[in-house]
Design a protein around this motif. Structure first.
Motif: not given
Ligand SMILES: Nc1ncnc2c1ncn2[C@@H]1O[C@H](COP(=O)(O)OP(=O)(O)OP(=O)(O)O)[C@@H](O)[C@H]1O
Ligand SMILES: [Mg+2]
Lengths: 548, 302
Positions: A273-278, A280-282, A286, B96, B99, B102, B106, B128
């Motif tokens: 499982p990975g992070p729940g928050r990202g 990558y915002t641009t 990406l 995920t 991600e 988000d 953004s 996740t």
């Protein structure tokens, strides 16, 4: 066992029909490679003097040996053909086989096609079996076609057929390797990378070990070395082909074993499982994120390449010293040792550049893959202008190869300057820097294709193919300057010359700018690829919803 | 219906894929603050229309206005104010769900943190997991959360609930109602009639690249026929049969199809014959749509 293979036959038929045609270009290229050698040889090298000159030219540029392998005998048509085609043809056949196997196994699973098949009357192992049989059959057919066409164009019967079967043997071995990587990789992309990476390493190792005249046993630890030992037209050994068959049987057995162990759609390496928050915002992040894996892998590859090539340059005097014709030319004052070394460095770095263009073009082609997989659509539905999305990826596509060339170039320069052969560290680095704009032109061509005419994504590779063919094959074929000038690498100045022609870089950079402009204009103006909806989905849904 | 309050307005919109004309003149009008249902059979052109509205495809002809802008020329500006849920969500393989939410947020210009947390909770989404590990319905949820987590004026949804279970379907309906209550406009393409019925203020039906019907559900119902079964005291005379129009008489039993607006007239015709039993069945929703989806039955209305 037989139960797990139920349905192989109809599946093989369907695969051959749909994916078989994808192998055709490989047959075409390899056949052209072999047939063209036979066709042009008597014409370009009509008499013994010309042939001796060719042998001298090949001998004086060990860089060629790195790709083509040993030149056992260049005085006959078939000897010339087997030198020019054997290694490359095998390489290309292996690539075709790898893509075929991965496509019919992992790529199908990724796209969900395989699920439809797997739910039918279909044994557990039948998909891998069908894929392997298809690739084995296709390689064999390639060998036959190459052999027969070469004979038709004037090649000797046994020499040409052996050459063809050597290609088939290489295809067989890599069918086996791909059947293994298809089980290990997490998806089709990584399965392909693993198999192609293996091929690349073995190919380079074979050329390198031959060129530095490593001890003989090194030939036998490398399956591609076995294929070298068939020696079409200078010995005609058939028995190494038995080794190839044995190798592919063993590799396939491993592939089937692993396939029985793994879950559908998953690789042997299960993702966590990975992070729940990202973060990558641009689109820029990406693009970096999506190419992260390949960039790391390729960086390692270029460190290796830098060492191999660097070591190679340091031994230039040994390599050249053994060649009589070169000795005479130097003694006669026709060429200076420094001139030879400079030209040699430039060739080596051009090769590095051509190889570096491959990951660049891959990044660009990936934009299209993302697009047809509906992953660009949600991004374009946000406040992201098209040019920005394209630019983010293009910057990666141009930037990564730049770093690769500089990594390998610096290593070559460091090794060469430490070895008292008259190369300064600065010269080597400068030569690498001068090569970069030529790489950009090749990558920019793919930017134009994917932006403006993406319907045929393979066209994006034309730049790489042309530079490769012209840079490596052009000089031995005495091509005129205008033909050589098609390759951007031809315009790279040789910085060790007293008066390098820097203006060439300006020309190719102008071409680069035009390509980029075409690509960006195209991507901004055209319809995005969309997937038409699946016709089956609706009616069922309509009735389900209407029940209320 | 005040002119100028339209959020989406297309007139005579056409679009071809190569030689195949997918849209043959779409006239679509979506009013501000409404949920507009967009229905039609498979391949009718719903997704194509939506992609033109999103500036992913370029219209061949006709006019398109979206939030008072041009969807092709004013892409960035408009897309800051809208969010899109595709019907076939394809997530980035190694990334995920969290991600992806988000990233899309953004790129749209930021998302509402509070909303994001709340939606993830209500949809019971595990953020996740990585792209490939999500089930179909869960992939769909990722896209829904990503779209609804930013406070936008316009939501464009192309079969957003395909693959959602009934529980999640009802969460979805609540969430859309809330968005509407906050003033958002919604264009909702769907094959789920119950969903369209409970959410949509207005409906547009597209068939074969043209809008064939548009209006509130009640208005659409008016154009279809109601079935009347009656058992009468004495048989109908021929004049009465003619007055009913489409009627089958079997002795004292009568089955008639009359337009929904003319049920009263039919009663007047039948009453003199002494009604001993009567059932009046309004058109069911599925009947309504099946009729409208039917390819050869083009004429609707009187
Ligand atoms: N990329 C494409 N190339 C060619 N034809 C296409 C393409 N996309 C859609 N079409 C065709 O255009 C028509 C309209 O397709 P569209 O996807 O808009 O239908 P839809 O109303 O969304 O259907 P569904 O209810 O199945 O989602 C269909 O006939 C389809 O086959
Ligand atoms: Mg659709």
């Amino acid at each position: 066992m037989s139960e797990s293979l139920t349905g192989t036959r109809p599946l093989l038929g369907a695969l051959a029909k749909h994916d078989g045609s994808r192998f055709a270009p490989w047959v075409l290229i390899v056949t052209a490679l072999s047939a063209s050698s036979v066709l042009v040889y008597p014409w370009i090298f009509p008499d013994a003097a010309d042939r001796a000159a060719l042998a001298a030219a090949v001998g004086s540029n060990p860089a060629l040996g790195l790709i083509f392998g040993p030149a056992y005998d260049l005085s006959t048509v078939d000897g010339f053909n087997s030198w020019r085609s054997l290694a490359l043809g095998g390489f290309l056949t292996a690539l075709g086989a790898i893509f075929l196997v991965t496509r019919a196994t992992r790529a199908q699973e990724d796209s969900g096609q395989a699920e439809l098949l797997a739910s039918g009357v279909m044994g557990r192992s039948s998909r891998l079996m069908a894929a392997s049989l298809l690739a084995l059959g296709a390689s064999l057919m390639l060998g036959l076609v190459v052999g027969l066409v070469t004979v038709l164009f004037g090649g000797g019967w046994e020499d040409s057929m052996l050459l063809g079967f050597t290609f088939a043997g290489t295809g067989w071995m890599f069918t086996g390797i791909a059947s293994v990587t298809a089980q290990i990789g997490g998806d089709s992309r990584s399965a392909n990378s693993m198999a192609v990476g293996t091929l690349g390493v073995l190919f380079l190792a074979r050329g390198f070990l031959y060129s530095v005249e490593a001890p003989e046993w090194t030939t036998w630890v490398n399956p591609l070395g076995w294929m070298q030992e068939t020696r079409p037209a200078s010995g005609n050994h058939w028995w190494p082909l038995a080794l190839a068959v044995g190798f592919s049987v063993v590799a396939l057995a491993v592939g089937f074993y692993l396939q029985a162990q793994r879950d559908f759609g998953q690789g042997a390496i299960a993702p966590k499982p990975g992070p729940g928050r990202g973060r990558y915002t641009t689109t820029w992040r990406l693009a970096l994120r999506q190419n992260r894996g390949p960039i790391v892998t390729w960086s390692i590859a270029f460190v290796a390449l830098g060492f191999v090539f660097g070591f190679f340059v340091t031994s230039i005097y040994d390599l050249l010293g053994s060649d009589l014709a070169v000795q005479q030319a130097i003694a006669g004052g026709a060429v200076t040792p420094e001139g030879l070394v400079g030209a040699f460095m430039a060739t080596i770095l051009s090769m590095v550049g051509i190889v570096a263009a491959v990951p660049g073009v891959q990044t660009v082609v990936r934009i299209r893959t993302e697009e047809v997989n509906d992953r660009v659509e949600p991004i374009m539905a946000t406040a992201t202008p098209r040019w920005r999305y394209y630019a983010s990826n293009v910057i990666v596509a141009l930037g990564a190869p730049t770093i690769f060339v500089l990594i390998a170039g610096t290593l070559v320069a460091v090794l060469a300057s430490s070895a008292d052969i008259g190369v300064e560290l600065g010269d080597g680095v400068l030569q690498a820097v001068a090569t970069v704009p030529a790489v950009w032109t090749v990558v920019a061509f793919s930017v134009a294709v994917i932006g403006a005419r993406p319907q045929i994504p393979v066209a994006a590779w034309i730049g790489v193919l042309l530079s490769f063919a012209i840079t490596l094959l052009g000089p031995t074929f005495n091509l005129p300057d205008w033909a050589l000038a098609i390759s951007s690498f031809w315009h790279v100045p040789k910085v060790t010359l007293p008066d390098p022609e820097w203006i060439g870089l300006v020309w190719i950079s102008l071409v680069t700018i035009v390509f980029l402009a075409v690509g960006f204009a195209g991507f901004g103006k055209r319809d995005l690829a969309t997937t038409p909806s699946t016709p089956l989905r609706g009616p069922a849904r309509l009735l389900a919803g209407a029940g209320e | 219906m005040v002119t100028g309050s339209a959020v989406i307005e297309t007139e005579g919109l056409t679009k071809s894929y190569g030689t195949f004309q997918a849209l043959k003149g779409v006239d679509l009008r979506v009013e501000r603050g409404q949920v507009h249902g967009f229905l039609g059979p498979n391949g009718a052109g719903k997704s194509t229309t939506i992609r033109v509205l999103l500036g992913l495809l370029r219209a061949d002809g006709g006019t398109v206005r979206l939030l008072d802008g041009d969807p092709w020329d004013d892409v960035t500006e408009l897309h800051r104010r809208l969010a899109y849920v595709p019907g076939d969500v394809s997530l980035w393989p190694g990334m995920t769900g969290g991600e992806a939410i988000d990233l899309l947020g953004s790129l749209r210009g930021g998302l509402d943190e509070h909303r994001r947390t709340e939606l993830i909770e209500r949809f019971e989404l595990d953020p996740t997991k990585r792209g490939r590990q999500y089930s179909k319905g869960n992939r769909q949820k990722v896209a829904i959360v990503a779209a609804l987590a930013s406070n936008v004026e316009l939501l464009i949804m192309d079969e957003p609930t395909s693959g959602l279970d009934p529980l999640m379907e009802s969460v979805f309906q609540d969430v859309v109602q809330e968005a509407k209550a906050e003033g958002a406009t919604v264009l909702l393409s769907s094959h789920i009639l119950a969903e369209a019925e409970s959410l949509a203020d207005k409906l547009s039906l597209i068939r074969d690249g043209r809008i064939v019907e548009s209006g509130t559900l009640a208005e659409l119902r008016d154009h279809t026929s109601t079935t009347i079964h009656a058992v009468l005291g004495r048989p109908l005379d021929s004049a009465a049969v003619a007055a009913l129009g489409d009627a089958q008489v079997d002795g004292s039993r009568v089955t008639a199809q009359v337009e929904s607006t003319r049920v009263g007239d039919a009663m007047e015709v039948l009453t003199p014959f002494g009604i001993s039993s009567l059932t009046v069945t309004p058109p069911s929703l599925e009947h309504l749509f099946l009729r409208l989806y039917e390819p050869d039955d083009t004429d609707a209305g009187p």
